[in-house]
Design a protein around this motif. Sequence first.
Motif, PDB file in Angstrom:
ATOM      1  N   VAL A  87      -2.797   8.843  -2.935  1.00 27.53           N
ATOM      2  CA  VAL A  87      -3.703   7.617  -2.706  1.00 27.53           C
ATOM      3  C   VAL A  87      -3.320   6.369  -3.393  1.00 27.53           C
ATOM      4  N   ARG A  88      -3.715   5.537  -2.742  1.00 29.10           N
ATOM      5  CA  ARG A  88      -3.395   3.985  -3.091  1.00 29.10           C
ATOM      6  C   ARG A  88      -4.770   3.165  -3.191  1.00 29.10           C
ATOM      7  N   PHE A  89      -4.637   2.322  -4.225  1.00 28.79           N
ATOM      8  CA  PHE A  89      -5.939   1.305  -4.554  1.00 28.79           C
ATOM      9  C   PHE A  89      -5.620  -0.042  -4.266  1.00 28.79           C
ATOM     10  N   PRO A  90      -6.305  -0.696  -3.569  1.00 24.19           N
ATOM     11  CA  PRO A  90      -5.912  -2.221  -3.485  1.00 24.19           C
ATOM     12  C   PRO A  90      -6.125  -3.007  -4.732  1.00 24.19           C
ATOM     13  N   THR A  91      -7.284  -2.407  -5.621  1.00 27.35           N
ATOM     14  CA  THR A  91      -7.376  -2.847  -6.854  1.00 27.35           C
ATOM     15  C   THR A  91      -6.954  -1.858  -7.915  1.00 27.35           C
ATOM     16  N   ASP A 120     -12.450   0.943  -3.090  1.00 28.74           N
ATOM     17  CA  ASP A 120     -11.729   0.857  -1.891  1.00 28.74           C
ATOM     18  C   ASP A 120     -10.555   1.914  -2.170  1.00 28.74           C
ATOM     19  N   CYS A 121     -10.153   2.583  -1.129  1.00 29.72           N
ATOM     20  CA  CYS A 121      -8.560   3.418  -1.271  1.00 29.72           C
ATOM     21  C   CYS A 121      -8.104   3.669  -0.062  1.00 29.72           C
ATOM     22  N   ILE A 122      -7.135   4.166  -0.182  1.00 28.96           N
ATOM     23  CA  ILE A 122      -6.259   4.475   1.180  1.00 28.96           C
ATOM     24  C   ILE A 122      -5.579   5.959   0.838  1.00 28.96           C
TER      25      ILE A 122
END
Length: 205
Positions: free
Chosen positions: A158-162, A145-147
Amino acid sequence: PKSEVRKIAAKYDLVTATKKDSTGICFIGERNFQKFLSGYLKEKPGKFLTPEGKIVGEHKGVVFYTHGQRKGLGIGGMKDSNGESWFVVGKNVAENTVTVVQGEHHPALFADELTATEISWVGPRPSQLPFHCKAKIRYRQVDQDCIIEKIEGDKMWVRFPTPQRAITPRQSIVFYEGEVCLGGAMIEAAGPSYFELKKNLPLFK
């Protein structure tokens, strides 16, 4: 799918129809990477450092090491060492140093954000940001998952919840929505996570 490509290759009697999948470095196969590079690049010895700046060994040249690397470091038998394996977490080309830490779960190996450049979209770029999708930062990785938080010109954030392990500059990040490949970009740098907390330490620049 690759299975269909193999059927087509077999139909036309191509010699690669039943060739094993590549697991080595693209185009040079499975061989000693450092030995291969040594044929083209000169060794330039320097120091292995901890994030705190402690010298723990000598390397043969920053070009021979990559983020997350464990094998071939030659660091061991140190006094006060916890006995765990050493891993590369940073390189400073200007100072010819390689930063290493002990333990495969050391927080310096992980980051939850990255910047990337050289963006290439298969179709239209996301019309609204932030944009939620899946991504891979290495071959055979499970989709993560990424944003995509922001895009300015040819640069994205880009940001990763994990948190992701060993995000490596100049490797690709590829975006997916289900089985559809949306596009990709070239990783510029990882951050912030551990690096933001330890910004005053001599890691890499």
